[in-house]
Design an enzyme around this catalytic site. Structure first.
Site, mmCIF file in Angstrom:
data_model
loop_
_atom_site.group_PDB
_atom_site.id
_atom_site.type_symbol
_atom_site.label_atom_id
_atom_site.label_comp_id
_atom_site.label_asym_id
_atom_site.label_seq_id
_atom_site.Cartn_x
_atom_site.Cartn_y
_atom_site.Cartn_z
ATOM 1 N N CYS A 217 38.378 37.672 42.639
ATOM 2 C CA CYS A 217 38.495 38.867 43.479
ATOM 3 C C CYS A 217 39.522 39.848 42.899
ATOM 4 C CB CYS A 217 38.855 38.475 44.909
ATOM 5 S SG CYS A 217 38.619 39.814 46.112
ATOM 6 N N SER A 219 43.506 40.921 43.557
ATOM 7 C CA SER A 219 44.779 40.788 44.269
ATOM 8 C C SER A 219 45.815 41.626 43.535
ATOM 9 C CB SER A 219 45.198 39.308 44.296
ATOM 10 O OG SER A 219 46.598 39.197 44.333
ATOM 11 N N ASP A 286 45.129 36.088 51.637
ATOM 12 C CA ASP A 286 45.181 36.975 52.808
ATOM 13 C C ASP A 286 46.027 36.357 53.897
ATOM 14 O OD1 ASP A 286 42.472 37.652 51.372
ATOM 15 O OD2 ASP A 286 43.082 39.397 52.553
ATOM 16 N N LYS A 297 39.674 35.257 49.435
ATOM 17 C CA LYS A 297 38.279 35.687 49.259
ATOM 18 C C LYS A 297 37.336 34.492 49.152
ATOM 19 C CE LYS A 297 36.877 38.975 49.258
ATOM 20 N NZ LYS A 297 36.199 39.533 50.462
HETATM 21 C C1 RUB Z 1 40.861 40.602 48.744
HETATM 22 C C2 RUB Z 1 41.424 39.235 48.495
HETATM 23 C C3 RUB Z 1 42.755 39.168 47.802
HETATM 24 C C4 RUB Z 1 43.849 39.021 48.870
HETATM 25 C C5 RUB Z 1 45.246 39.168 48.272
HETATM 26 O O1 RUB Z 1 39.716 40.582 49.588
HETATM 27 O O2 RUB Z 1 40.887 38.233 48.874
HETATM 28 O O3 RUB Z 1 42.815 38.070 46.954
HETATM 29 O O4 RUB Z 1 43.692 40.016 49.864
HETATM 30 O O5 RUB Z 1 45.398 40.468 47.763
HETATM 31 P P1 RUB Z 1 39.061 41.970 50.060
HETATM 32 P P2 RUB Z 1 46.853 41.118 47.540
HETATM 33 O O6 RUB Z 1 38.629 42.700 48.831
HETATM 34 O O7 RUB Z 1 37.909 41.576 50.944
HETATM 35 O O8 RUB Z 1 40.114 42.725 50.833
HETATM 36 O O9 RUB Z 1 47.579 40.249 46.574
HETATM 37 O O10 RUB Z 1 46.538 42.481 46.977
HETATM 38 O O11 RUB Z 1 47.518 41.173 48.875
#
Ligand code: RUB
Length: 390
Positions: A217, A219, A286, A297
């Site tokens: 995904c 992050s 998340d 994800k």
């Molecule tokens: C995004 C996702 C990311 C986490 C962490 O899913 O799963 O791995 O949110 O991200 P989506 P961060 O695209 O459905 O929002 O490290 O940026 O907080």
């Protein structure tokens, strides 16, 4: 060899990650989404978009589908420049909610940041003349923002921190209350940026020369860590999964490759083949749950199982803002269930149930280390600490 421009960007990895994220979302990612949308329109998918009822899951609840299919989103149909944010506070909040819901703003960190920025706008624009009316306006907006995506404790914790600090503020003068609320929002945004930077530094220390790192995904924290490791001249390769159905892996691959990192992009089902040769799995989260498990994800759980099969250590980068306090009392983290049209055309498979959970739960036993702003911790420690709190 990285160009001068690229080398300069890498010097400030967090800023670079943010900029790259913004531009990638505006351009290629949006273009790819809009391409899919055009195709879907041609096949008459959008016209027949139809919600289905989610089935109950035992361990972790599946949230009722409240989100529109991305493919049906108006903005996704228009790859052109995003419209400016509305000036009025209800409009600004509504637009933020829409962008979060339709995954134009994605990743827990960016979602939390956008939520607080929307509240800041409400604070600045409020014409409330009493403390009570001001607080009501703030709480109403916070509630709307919190409903935008259900599996986002960072967003909930972020907006709650602003509303509760104002609620607990003693001074009654409107001018003072407004100034105080603004200071709280600004402080939050500053601290969030610092946390990303701290995690990038801590995480980069874990990257070794010769590493082959699998990520999933998009992050912001994972990208920040990898950019920082690159800045420290570590020699490593990254394998990025496509991340069906919305392909957020494209954003990651773009950001990393533009920074000169050796990046390979794979379809999700190639994961077992590449995991065999990888030395680390590194993903974001998340939600951090009281039992030390994490929510990330959809597909993260399967990747972690694979990693354990091949004895590849699993690292999760997440700030403590993502801890969900409801899980201390035994409540399950809600798992967002998105529209089937993101996966396939329901009209073409009328007797088929299409399940589209946005996230899954990776149990603590599969995680080797959590990289937080407080240092590296083991999921077991979270379990011990949260049981002390409860
Ligand atoms: C995004 C996702 C990311 C986490 C962490 O899913 O799963 O791995 O949110 O991200 P989506 P961060 O695209 O459905 O929002 O490290 O940026 O907080």
């Amino acid at each position: 060899m990285a160009s001068k421009k690229k080398a300069k960007k890498v010097k400030n990895p967090v800023k670079h990650a943010k900029n790259a994220l913004k531009s990638s979302k505006k351009t290629k990612y949006k273009k790819s989404v809009s391409k899919a949308v055009k195709k879907a329109k041609k096949q008459n998918m959008i016209k027949h978009a139809r919600p289905k009822t989610a089935k109950k899951q035992s361990a972790h609840t599946i949230q009722k589908k409240t989100t529109k299919p991305l493919s049906a989103s108006k903005s996704a149909l228009k790859p052109a420049a995003k419209p400016a944010m509305p000036k009025s506070s209800p409009g600004y909040v509504e637009e933020t909610v829409r962008r979060i819901r339709e995954v134009e703003i994605q990743g827990a960190n960016d979602i939390a940041e956008a939520g607080v920025k929307a509240l800041k706008h409400v604070i600045e624009q409020s014409s409330a003349t009493t403390r009570h009316a001001f607080l009501e306006e703030l709480i109403r907006s916070a509630e709307k923002l919190k409903e935008s995506r259900p599996t986002e404790p960072a967003l909930r914790n972020a907006v709650n921190s602003i509303t509760s600090s104002v609620e607990n503020y003693e001074l009654k003068s409107m001018d003072n209350v407004r100034k105080y609320a603004l200071r709280q929002a600004d402080r939050f945004l500053r601290e969030l940026a610092m946390v990303v930077d701290t995690i990038a530094n801590i995480g980069a220390e874990e990257i070794r020369d010769g590493d082959i790192i699998v990520t999933h995904c998009h992050s912001e924290l994972v990208v920040a860590i990898l950019l920082k490791a690159k800045e420290k001249r570590k020699q490593f390769k990254v394998i990025v999964t496509e991340t069906r159905p919305l392909k957020q892996g494209l954003i990651t691959a773009k950001e990393l490759s533009e920074a000169g990192i050796d990046t390979t992009y794979i379809i999700d089902s190639a994961a077992a083949t590449v995991m065999k040769q990888s030395t680390k799995m590194l993903v974001g989260a998340d939600a951090i749950l009281a039992d030390g498990s994490i929510v990330n994800k959809i597909g993260t759980y399967a990747l972690a199982l694979l990693a354990n099969q091949f004895q590849t250590p699993v690292f999760v980068a997440a700030e403590t803002l993502k801890f969900d306090p409801i899980t201390i009392m035994g409540a399950a983290e809600p798992i967002e269930q998105r529209m089937p049209e993101e996966v396939a055309d329901p009209q073409e498979m009328k007797r088929v149930h299409i399940l589209n959970p946005a996230f899954d739960v990776t149990p603590a036993e599969l995680i080797d280390a959590m990289i937080t702003e407080k240092g590296i911790t083991r999921p077991g420690l979270i379990r011990e600490n949260s049981s002390t709190v409860a």
